[in-house]
Design an enzyme around this catalytic site. Structure first.
Site, PDB file in Angstrom:
ATOM      1  N   HIS A 183       0.868  -1.200   0.093  1.00 10.34           N
ATOM      2  CA  HIS A 183       0.076   0.109   0.048  1.00 10.34           C
ATOM      3  C   HIS A 183       0.870   1.283   0.060  1.00 10.34           C
ATOM      4  O   HIS A 183       1.701   1.524   0.906  1.00 10.34           O
ATOM      5  CB  HIS A 183      -0.843   0.121   1.108  1.00 10.34           C
ATOM      6  CG  HIS A 183      -2.024  -1.045   1.026  1.00 10.34           C
ATOM      7  ND1 HIS A 183      -2.431  -1.787   2.181  1.00 10.34           N
ATOM      8  CD2 HIS A 183      -2.755  -1.424   0.089  1.00 10.34           C
ATOM      9  CE1 HIS A 183      -3.263  -2.762   1.693  1.00 10.34           C
ATOM     10  NE2 HIS A 183      -3.487  -2.432   0.488  1.00 10.34           N
ATOM     11  N   GLU A 186       1.600   3.948   3.204  1.00 13.86           N
ATOM     12  CA  GLU A 186       2.138   3.231   4.499  1.00 13.86           C
ATOM     13  C   GLU A 186       3.627   3.326   4.446  1.00 13.86           C
ATOM     14  O   GLU A 186       4.386   2.111   4.333  1.00 13.86           O
ATOM     15  CB  GLU A 186       1.481   1.753   4.610  1.00 13.86           C
ATOM     16  CG  GLU A 186       0.159   1.514   4.702  1.00 13.86           C
ATOM     17  CD  GLU A 186      -0.539   0.483   4.341  1.00 13.86           C
ATOM     18  OE1 GLU A 186       0.372  -0.747   4.212  1.00 13.86           O
ATOM     19  OE2 GLU A 186      -1.863   0.272   4.239  1.00 13.86           O
ATOM     20  N   ARG A 241      -3.494   4.699  -1.819  1.00 14.22           N
ATOM     21  CA  ARG A 241      -3.316   3.448  -1.207  1.00 14.22           C
ATOM     22  C   ARG A 241      -2.921   2.421  -2.277  1.00 14.22           C
ATOM     23  O   ARG A 241      -2.077   1.434  -2.081  1.00 14.22           O
ATOM     24  CB  ARG A 241      -4.603   3.013  -0.514  1.00 14.22           C
ATOM     25  CG  ARG A 241      -4.662   1.420  -0.279  1.00 14.22           C
ATOM     26  CD  ARG A 241      -6.207   1.376   0.479  1.00 14.22           C
ATOM     27  NE  ARG A 241      -6.295   0.124   0.498  1.00 14.22           N
ATOM     28  CZ  ARG A 241      -6.137  -0.669   1.621  1.00 14.22           C
ATOM     29  NH1 ARG A 241      -5.601  -0.041   2.651  1.00 14.22           N
ATOM     30  NH2 ARG A 241      -6.794  -2.000   1.672  1.00 14.22           N
ATOM     31  N   HIS A 311       2.375  -3.761   6.609  1.00 12.84           N
ATOM     32  CA  HIS A 311       1.616  -2.552   6.473  1.00 12.84           C
ATOM     33  C   HIS A 311       1.792  -1.870   7.607  1.00 12.84           C
ATOM     34  O   HIS A 311       2.200  -2.100   8.594  1.00 12.84           O
ATOM     35  CB  HIS A 311       0.302  -3.206   6.244  1.00 12.84           C
ATOM     36  CG  HIS A 311      -0.029  -4.103   5.203  1.00 12.84           C
ATOM     37  ND1 HIS A 311      -0.638  -3.546   3.962  1.00 12.84           N
ATOM     38  CD2 HIS A 311       0.575  -5.325   4.730  1.00 12.84           C
ATOM     39  CE1 HIS A 311      -0.834  -4.433   2.901  1.00 12.84           C
ATOM     40  NE2 HIS A 311       0.117  -5.677   3.473  1.00 12.84           N
ATOM     41  N   GLU A 385       1.086  -5.104  10.912  1.00  9.83           N
ATOM     42  CA  GLU A 385       0.578  -3.761  10.822  1.00  9.83           C
ATOM     43  C   GLU A 385       1.293  -3.044  11.879  1.00  9.83           C
ATOM     44  O   GLU A 385       1.224  -3.177  12.796  1.00  9.83           O
ATOM     45  CB  GLU A 385      -0.930  -3.599  11.123  1.00  9.83           C
ATOM     46  CG  GLU A 385      -2.016  -4.121  10.389  1.00  9.83           C
ATOM     47  CD  GLU A 385      -2.090  -3.403   8.976  1.00  9.83           C
ATOM     48  OE1 GLU A 385      -1.691  -2.378   9.004  1.00  9.83           O
ATOM     49  OE2 GLU A 385      -3.062  -4.037   8.173  1.00  9.83           O
TER      50      GLU A 385
HETATM   51  N1  ARG Z   1      -4.887  -3.368   6.399  1.00 13.44           N
HETATM   52  C1  ARG Z   1      -4.618  -4.458   5.464  1.00 13.44           C
HETATM   53  C2  ARG Z   1      -5.766  -4.325   4.521  1.00 13.44           C
HETATM   54  O1  ARG Z   1      -6.894  -3.843   4.333  1.00 13.44           O
HETATM   55  C3  ARG Z   1      -4.456  -5.782   6.014  1.00 13.44           C
HETATM   56  C4  ARG Z   1      -5.811  -6.488   6.363  1.00 13.44           C
HETATM   57  C5  ARG Z   1      -5.250  -7.821   6.481  1.00 13.44           C
HETATM   58  N2  ARG Z   1      -5.857  -8.615   5.462  1.00 13.44           N
HETATM   59  C6  ARG Z   1      -4.789  -9.547   5.114  1.00 13.44           C
HETATM   60  N3  ARG Z   1      -5.277 -10.223   3.983  1.00 13.44           N
HETATM   61  N4  ARG Z   1      -3.913  -9.749   5.849  1.00 13.44           N
HETATM   62  O2  ARG Z   1      -5.339  -4.858   3.290  1.00 13.44           O
HETATM   63 ZN    ZN Z   2      -1.886  -1.867   3.887  1.00 15.35          ZN
END
Ligand code: ARG
Ligand code: ZN
Length: 423
Positions: A183, A186, A241, A311, A385
């Site tokens: 993204h 980020e 994004r 992320h 994250e």
């Molecule tokens: N915040 C990120 C997103 O919206 C990661 C969400 C978790 N999803 C995943 N497939 N790990 O893409």
């Molecule tokens: Zn992300």
């Protein structure tokens, strides 16, 4: 008719004066919490109109009652949005008053700029500098670093992976994969990839844990998986994004690369509308960036034991599944690894990371790279994250890079060592 006639010229003059005095209203970030479903639907509407940008959650559909929503509001929509929220008695406060100042702090990346301080790794870097850094890193450490071209982006930028290898240990070697910058906005994520590579090179054969990791596993690092988007956040729109691909049948550019993988692709938790932030693309791997990573991992699936994707923000250690509420077959193992990593972060850095299966911990997010890698057979698959939890969000100041990266590094090492023991 005793109405005062307002001539367009007068309006223009007042506006020009405001501009001249630098009074253009600053872009702000709001924290909004809706209590009822009615309030939720108003916040959803606000967040999809008025040129606002949702920071958290990633898409309006994810908004639920009592959820803390972070919304970027451009100065031009400030009054309208504020009035709307006030009129409907929706609880809100300002999270960031002047995002422009924070953006300027983040982009003062040049060492010769007296306003910037800290080492190379404690700053954010434009895309060209990162490409230069990749070349220099290979050139300075040819014994440890190889650079592999795995494909190119929609705008034809190279997707370069650094392969880090130690000299000791047993053969044949296992491997792990780390990607950053899926993204665009980020920024702490690419900063982490650079931080990690630098740490691995500097401390190999000096610190026991990284030495053991590099002696047991080759480490593939993709510092910027979405170079077109990253570039765009530096030049045009800091809040972007997705990637930057245009499909002729669509109104808007950009596909969410973390919705473009073949894992319950384009089901609930992603969008089939091109203008949405979680647009899943035309078909799985329709995006060259996703396809390149998928091709590379498919051809290395027998050696790659651990998949990591970086992320921000919200401080979480997530593992499959995000594409459904189903439990992964080795859920217990994944949970223990994540728990151990989170405990280390708490112990060493006094910071809190949530952990758990993605769908249950944040939201349903099909088409993610981690779930796809897991289904491919990489049974240790995580999405981190990184910092923070919304104090600065995507605009994390450069002074906070080192702590954010060090704690993530601790988590990475904990999980990698755990996987080495198991495989
Ligand atoms: N915040 C990120 C997103 O919206 C990661 C969400 C978790 N999803 C995943 N497939 N790990 O893409
Ligand atoms: Zn992300």
């Amino acid at each position: 008719e005793d109405l005062v006639e307002v001539k367009p010229k007068m309006v223009m003059t007042v506006f020009a004066c405001l501009m001249a005095r630098g009074m253009k209203r600053a872009d702000q970030v709001f924290s909004i919490t809706s209590k009822t479903e009615e309030e939720v639907s108003i916040v959803r509407n606000v967040s999809s109109d008025y040129e606002t940008v949702l920071w958290q959650p990633a898409a309006p559909g994810y908004i639920k009652p009592n959820m803390e929503v972070h919304l970027f509001v451009p100065g031009s929509s400030l009054t309208t949005v504020k009035d709307l929220l006030t009129k409907h008695h929706i609880s809100h406060q300002i999270l960031l008053h002047n995002t422009q100042e924070l953006i300027e702090k983040q982009t003062q990346s040049n060492a010769s700029d007296p306003r910037s301080s800290g080492s190379y790794y404690e700053r954010y870097h434009p895309l060209e500098d990162i490409y230069h850094w990749i070349n220099k890193t290979k050139h300075d450490h040819p014994e440890m670093v190889e650079v592999i071209l795995i494909g190119s982006s929609y705008e034809k930028r190279p997707l370069l992976v650094l392969k880090l290898s130690g000299k000791g240990g047993s053969q044949p070697k296992r491997a792990m994969w780390i990607d950053c910058g899926i993204h665009a906005r980020e920024w702490i994520s690419p900063a982490f990839c650079l931080w990690f590579v630098n740490y691995a090179i500097d401390f190999y054969n000096i610190v026991a844990d990284i030495t053991e990791i590099l002696d047991s596993m080759d480490v593939y690092v993709l510092p910027v998986m979405n170079p077109d988007g990253y570039k765009y956040t530096w030049t045009t729109n800091r809040m972007w994004r997705k990637n930057r691909s245009w499909h002729p049948e669509n109104y808007c550019p950009g596909t969410d690369l973390n919705r473009n993988f073949d894992a319950n692709w384009c089901t609930e938790g992603s969008s089939s509308r091109a203008c949405d932030e979680t647009y899943c693309g035309l078909f799985p791997e329709s995006e060259p960036e996703a396809e390149a990573v998928a091709n590379f991992l498919r051809s290395h699936k027998h050696t790659v034991k651990l998949y990591l994707s970086m992320h921000s923000y919200s401080q979480m250690l997530l593992f499959p599944y995000s594409c459904s509420y189903q439990e992964a077959s080795n859920h217990q193992e994944l949970n223990e690894l994540a728990q151990e990593a989170a405990q280390k972060i708490r112990m060493y850095y006094r910071n809190t990371y949530k952990y758990g299966a993605g769908a249950r911990t944040i939201y349903l997010a099909p088409g993610g790279s981690d779930d796809w890698a897991y289904k491919l057979g990489i049974k240790y698959s995580f999405t981190f994250e990184l910092q923070d939890r919304g104090r600065y969000g995507f605009l994390l100041p450069p002074e906070l890079i080192s702590k954010a990266c060090n704690e993530a590094l601790t988590a990475l090492k904990t999980i990698a060592l755990g996987v080495i023991k198991k495989t």
